[in-house]
Enzyme design. Structure first.
Site, PDB file in Angstrom:
ATOM      1  N   TYR A   1       0.754  11.285  15.220  1.00  0.00           N
ATOM      2  CA  TYR A   1       1.463  10.319  14.361  1.00  0.00           C
ATOM      3  C   TYR A   1       2.088   9.214  15.230  1.00  0.00           C
ATOM      4  O   TYR A   1       1.959   8.026  14.928  1.00  0.00           O
ATOM      5  CB  TYR A   1       2.543  11.051  13.560  1.00  0.00           C
ATOM      6  CG  TYR A   1       3.419  10.155  12.717  1.00  0.00           C
ATOM      7  CD1 TYR A   1       2.905   9.482  11.616  1.00  0.00           C
ATOM      8  CD2 TYR A   1       4.779   9.988  13.014  1.00  0.00           C
ATOM      9  CE1 TYR A   1       3.717   8.668  10.831  1.00  0.00           C
ATOM     10  CE2 TYR A   1       5.592   9.186  12.227  1.00  0.00           C
ATOM     11  CZ  TYR A   1       5.060   8.523  11.140  1.00  0.00           C
ATOM     12  OH  TYR A   1       5.856   7.711  10.360  1.00  0.00           O
TER      13      TYR A   1
ATOM     14  N   THR B   1       0.841  -1.207   0.000  1.00  0.00           N
ATOM     15  CA  THR B   1       0.000   0.000   0.000  1.00  0.00           C
ATOM     16  C   THR B   1       0.875   1.256   0.000  1.00  0.00           C
ATOM     17  O   THR B   1       1.997   1.243   0.517  1.00  0.00           O
ATOM     18  CB  THR B   1      -0.960   0.005   1.210  1.00  0.00           C
ATOM     19  OG1 THR B   1      -0.197   0.053   2.421  1.00  0.00           O
ATOM     20  CG2 THR B   1      -1.857  -1.220   1.204  1.00  0.00           C
ATOM     21  N   GLY B   2       0.361   2.314  -0.616  1.00  0.00           N
ATOM     22  CA  GLY B   2       1.099   3.581  -0.675  1.00  0.00           C
ATOM     23  C   GLY B   2       2.456   3.411  -1.323  1.00  0.00           C
ATOM     24  O   GLY B   2       3.481   3.781  -0.745  1.00  0.00           O
ATOM     25  N   SER B   3       2.463   2.873  -2.544  1.00  0.00           N
ATOM     26  CA  SER B   3       3.763   2.483  -3.127  1.00  0.00           C
ATOM     27  C   SER B   3       4.110   3.220  -4.419  1.00  0.00           C
ATOM     28  O   SER B   3       4.951   2.755  -5.173  1.00  0.00           O
ATOM     29  CB  SER B   3       3.795   0.965  -3.339  1.00  0.00           C
ATOM     30  OG  SER B   3       2.619   0.506  -3.953  1.00  0.00           O
TER      31      SER B   3
ATOM     32  N   SER C   1       7.134   2.803  12.815  1.00  0.00           N
ATOM     33  CA  SER C   1       8.179   3.843  12.843  1.00  0.00           C
ATOM     34  C   SER C   1       8.830   3.854  14.209  1.00  0.00           C
ATOM     35  O   SER C   1       8.193   3.469  15.208  1.00  0.00           O
ATOM     36  CB  SER C   1       7.539   5.204  12.587  1.00  0.00           C
ATOM     37  OG  SER C   1       8.464   6.236  12.819  1.00  0.00           O
TER      38      SER C   1
ATOM     39  N   GLY D   1       8.366   6.992  -2.210  1.00  0.00           N
ATOM     40  CA  GLY D   1       8.961   6.765  -0.894  1.00  0.00           C
ATOM     41  C   GLY D   1       9.316   5.322  -0.581  1.00  0.00           C
ATOM     42  O   GLY D   1       9.752   4.553  -1.451  1.00  0.00           O
ATOM     43  N   ILE D   2       9.123   4.958   0.670  1.00  0.00           N
ATOM     44  CA  ILE D   2       9.506   3.628   1.157  1.00  0.00           C
ATOM     45  C   ILE D   2       8.701   2.547   0.437  1.00  0.00           C
ATOM     46  O   ILE D   2       9.242   1.509   0.047  1.00  0.00           O
ATOM     47  CB  ILE D   2       9.303   3.558   2.695  1.00  0.00           C
ATOM     48  CG1 ILE D   2      10.288   4.505   3.399  1.00  0.00           C
ATOM     49  CG2 ILE D   2       9.466   2.137   3.204  1.00  0.00           C
ATOM     50  CD1 ILE D   2      10.045   4.685   4.897  1.00  0.00           C
ATOM     51  N   GLY D   3       7.403   2.804   0.238  1.00  0.00           N
ATOM     52  CA  GLY D   3       6.546   1.813  -0.436  1.00  0.00           C
ATOM     53  C   GLY D   3       7.035   1.514  -1.838  1.00  0.00           C
ATOM     54  O   GLY D   3       7.053   0.358  -2.278  1.00  0.00           O
TER      55      GLY D   3
HETATM   56  P1  NAD Z   1       5.655   9.164   1.252  1.00  0.00           P
HETATM   57  O1  NAD Z   1       4.844  10.328   1.659  1.00  0.00           O
HETATM   58  O2  NAD Z   1       6.967   9.393   0.613  1.00  0.00           O
HETATM   59  O3  NAD Z   1       4.857   8.172   0.279  1.00  0.00           O
HETATM   60  C1  NAD Z   1       3.551   7.935   0.556  1.00  0.00           C
HETATM   61  C2  NAD Z   1       2.925   7.001  -0.456  1.00  0.00           C
HETATM   62  O4  NAD Z   1       1.638   6.750   0.063  1.00  0.00           O
HETATM   63  C3  NAD Z   1       2.724   7.595  -1.834  1.00  0.00           C
HETATM   64  O5  NAD Z   1       2.725   6.538  -2.760  1.00  0.00           O
HETATM   65  C4  NAD Z   1       1.320   8.216  -1.745  1.00  0.00           C
HETATM   66  O6  NAD Z   1       0.649   8.281  -2.976  1.00  0.00           O
HETATM   67  C5  NAD Z   1       0.658   7.190  -0.865  1.00  0.00           C
HETATM   68  N1  NAD Z   1      -0.473   7.703  -0.100  1.00  0.00           N
HETATM   69  C6  NAD Z   1      -0.514   8.764   0.735  1.00  0.00           C
HETATM   70  N2  NAD Z   1      -1.757   8.902   1.245  1.00  0.00           N
HETATM   71  C7  NAD Z   1      -2.491   7.900   0.731  1.00  0.00           C
HETATM   72  C8  NAD Z   1      -3.832   7.469   0.871  1.00  0.00           C
HETATM   73  N3  NAD Z   1      -4.696   8.148   1.625  1.00  0.00           N
HETATM   74  N4  NAD Z   1      -4.252   6.380   0.204  1.00  0.00           N
HETATM   75  C9  NAD Z   1      -3.404   5.681  -0.600  1.00  0.00           C
HETATM   76  N5  NAD Z   1      -2.116   6.026  -0.779  1.00  0.00           N
HETATM   77  C10 NAD Z   1      -1.669   7.116  -0.129  1.00  0.00           C
HETATM   78  O7  NAD Z   1       5.754   8.262   2.582  1.00  0.00           O
HETATM   79  P2  NAD Z   1       7.015   7.558   3.244  1.00  0.00           P
HETATM   80  O8  NAD Z   1       7.804   8.577   3.985  1.00  0.00           O
HETATM   81  O9  NAD Z   1       7.681   6.680   2.278  1.00  0.00           O
HETATM   82  O10 NAD Z   1       6.280   6.671   4.367  1.00  0.00           O
HETATM   83  C11 NAD Z   1       5.830   5.359   4.138  1.00  0.00           C
HETATM   84  C12 NAD Z   1       5.573   4.682   5.469  1.00  0.00           C
HETATM   85  O11 NAD Z   1       6.772   4.650   6.225  1.00  0.00           O
HETATM   86  C13 NAD Z   1       4.537   5.408   6.337  1.00  0.00           C
HETATM   87  O12 NAD Z   1       3.725   4.472   6.987  1.00  0.00           O
HETATM   88  C14 NAD Z   1       5.382   6.170   7.319  1.00  0.00           C
HETATM   89  O13 NAD Z   1       4.706   6.392   8.528  1.00  0.00           O
HETATM   90  C15 NAD Z   1       6.544   5.213   7.502  1.00  0.00           C
HETATM   91  N6  NAD Z   1       7.763   5.857   7.980  1.00  0.00           N
HETATM   92  C16 NAD Z   1       8.354   6.843   7.249  1.00  0.00           C
HETATM   93  C17 NAD Z   1       9.512   7.441   7.741  1.00  0.00           C
HETATM   94  C18 NAD Z   1      10.213   8.544   6.989  1.00  0.00           C
HETATM   95  O14 NAD Z   1      11.037   9.241   7.584  1.00  0.00           O
HETATM   96  N7  NAD Z   1       9.973   8.711   5.699  1.00  0.00           N
HETATM   97  C19 NAD Z   1      10.045   7.034   8.970  1.00  0.00           C
HETATM   98  C20 NAD Z   1       9.411   6.030   9.679  1.00  0.00           C
HETATM   99  C21 NAD Z   1       8.267   5.439   9.169  1.00  0.00           C
END
Ligand code: NAD
Length: 264
Positions: free
Chosen positions: A154, A13-15, A141, A18-20
Site C-alpha cells: 500500500y 472516483t470511489g465516492s 496518503s 469514506g473520504i470520496g
Molecule cells: P473506503 O474503503 O471507505 O471507501 C472506498 C470507496 O471506494 C467506496 O466508495 C468503494 O465502493 C470504492 N471502491 C473500492 N474499490 C473500488 C474499485 N475497485 N472500483 C471502484 N470503486 C471502488 O476508502 P477510504 O478510506 O475513504 O479511502 C479513500 C482514499 O483515501 C484511498 O485512496 C485511500 O488510500 C486514501 N486514504 C485513506 C486513509 C484512511 O485512513 N481512511 C488514509 C490515507 C489515505
C-alpha cells in the site's frame, strides 16, 4: 468563502463511501456538477439520490465502474468524456505481513490505486491543458511517506501516486491547470472501522482502547492522536479543487494530523 465551484464538472472516483463520499458531498454542496463512482450500480444510484437530497443539487450523477477492470474504466471514460475537476480518490488497503503479499495482491493494488489515476489522467489531462483550465487531485496518503510495515504494498502505491502527480504538475508549466496530491493521515472509514472492530473483538478491548493503542503503538508521531473525519480531509480537497488554489501546483498537501515528522 465562495469556492467558485458552481457548475464545475467534477469526477470523484470511489465516492459511495469514506473520504470520496465526503469530497463528493462537499463539492455538490458548493454547487459543482459531481459524478460519483463506485463498483455497484445500485450503490451508486442510492448515494446519488442521498447527496441530491442532502445538498439540493440536481446536477449530481453517477457511473458504476470497477477500477480493477480496465474495460470498466474505459466505459466510464466513454460515458464521461470531459471534466473540469478529477479527484483520483479510489484506493484499497489491507493489513498483510510482507512475506504473505502475493504477486497478484501487489499488482491489484497497483492497478486500483495507481493505474486508476493514470488511466483517467491520460484521458482528461490533455483536454484540460487544451482548455487551459482544470484540476487533478490524487488522494495519496501519509503512508506514501511513512511506509507502514503492516502494508508495504500500500505504501508503494501511495508513493507512486506522488510521483505521477508531481510529474504531471511539471507538464502544466505556464498553464492554468494544476495537479496536486493530498495526503490524509488515519481517517475514520468503513475499512478502518472494520479492522478496529475485529481487533476489539479479538482482544476483548473497547473500540476506544483499540484506537488509543493504534496511535500509541503504530502511529506514535501523530499530533492529532485520533482518526480524522472524512469531512476534515474533504475541506482541503474542495479548496484545492477550486479556482482559489491557483498558486498551489505540484504540491503534496498533508491532512495527516501532523503524523509525518518533518517540516516539508
Ligand atoms: P473506503 O474503503 O471507505 O471507501 C472506498 C470507496 O471506494 C467506496 O466508495 C468503494 O465502493 C470504492 N471502491 C473500492 N474499490 C473500488 C474499485 N475497485 N472500483 C471502484 N470503486 C471502488 O476508502 P477510504 O478510506 O475513504 O479511502 C479513500 C482514499 O483515501 C484511498 O485512496 C485511500 O488510500 C486514501 N486514504 C485513506 C486513509 C484512511 O485512513 N481512511 C488514509 C490515507 C489515505
Amino acid at each position: 468563502m465562495d469556492l467558485q465551484l458552481t457548475h464545475k464538472k467534477a469526477l470523484v472516483t470511489g465516492s459511495t463511501a469514506g473520504i470520496g463520499y465526503a469530497i463528493a458531498k462537499l463539492l455538490a454542496a458548493e454547487g459543482a456538477a459531481v459524478i460519483l463512482n463506485g463498483r455497484k450500480q445500485e450503490d451508486v444510484a442510492e448515494v446519488v439520490a442521498k447527496i441530491r437530497q442532502e445538498t439540493g443539487n440536481d446536477e449530481v450523477s453517477g457511473v458504476a465502474a470497477d477500477f480493477s477492470k480496465k474495460e470498466e474504466v474505459e466505459r466510464l471514460i466513454a460515458q464521461v468524456p470531459e471534466v473540469d475537476i478529477l479527484i483520483n480518490n479510489v484506493g484499497i488497503y489491507e493489513q498483510v505481513a510482507f512475506e504473505d503479499i502475493s504477486d497478484e495482491e501487489w499488482f491489484t493494488l497497483f492497478e486500483v490505486n495507481v493505474m486508476s489515476g493514470v488511466r483517467l489522467a491520460r484521458h482528461y489531462f490533455p483536454k484540460m491543458l487544451h482548455k487551459n483550465e482544470g484540476r487533478i487531485i490524487f488522494i495519496s496518503s501519509e503512508s506514501g511517506l511513512n511506509i507502514p510495515t503492516e502494508m508495504v504494498h500500500y505504501g508503494m502505491s501511495k508513493t507512486a501516486q506522488l510521483s505521477v502527480s508531481r510529474g504531471l504538475a511539471r507538464l502544466t508549466k505556464g498553464t492554468k491547470v494544476t495537479v496536486n496530491a493530498v495526503l490524509p493521515g488515519p481517517t475514520w472509514s468503513r475499512a478502518n472501522e472494520n479492522a478496529l472492530q475485529a481487533q476489539a473483538q479479538q482482544s476483548g478491548k473497547s473500540l476506544d482502547e483499540v484506537e488509543q493503542a493504534f496511535f500509541e503503538e503504530r502511529r506514535p508521531t501523530s499530533l492529532l492522536q485520533r482518526f480524522a473525519s472524512a469531512e476534515e480531509v474533504a475541506a482541503m480537497v474542495a479548496y484545492v479543487a477550486s479556482p482559489l488554489s491557483s498558486a498551489t501546483n505540484g504540491a503534496a498537501l498533508r491532512v495527516d494530523g501532523g503524523i509525518v515528522n518533518s517540516i516539508i
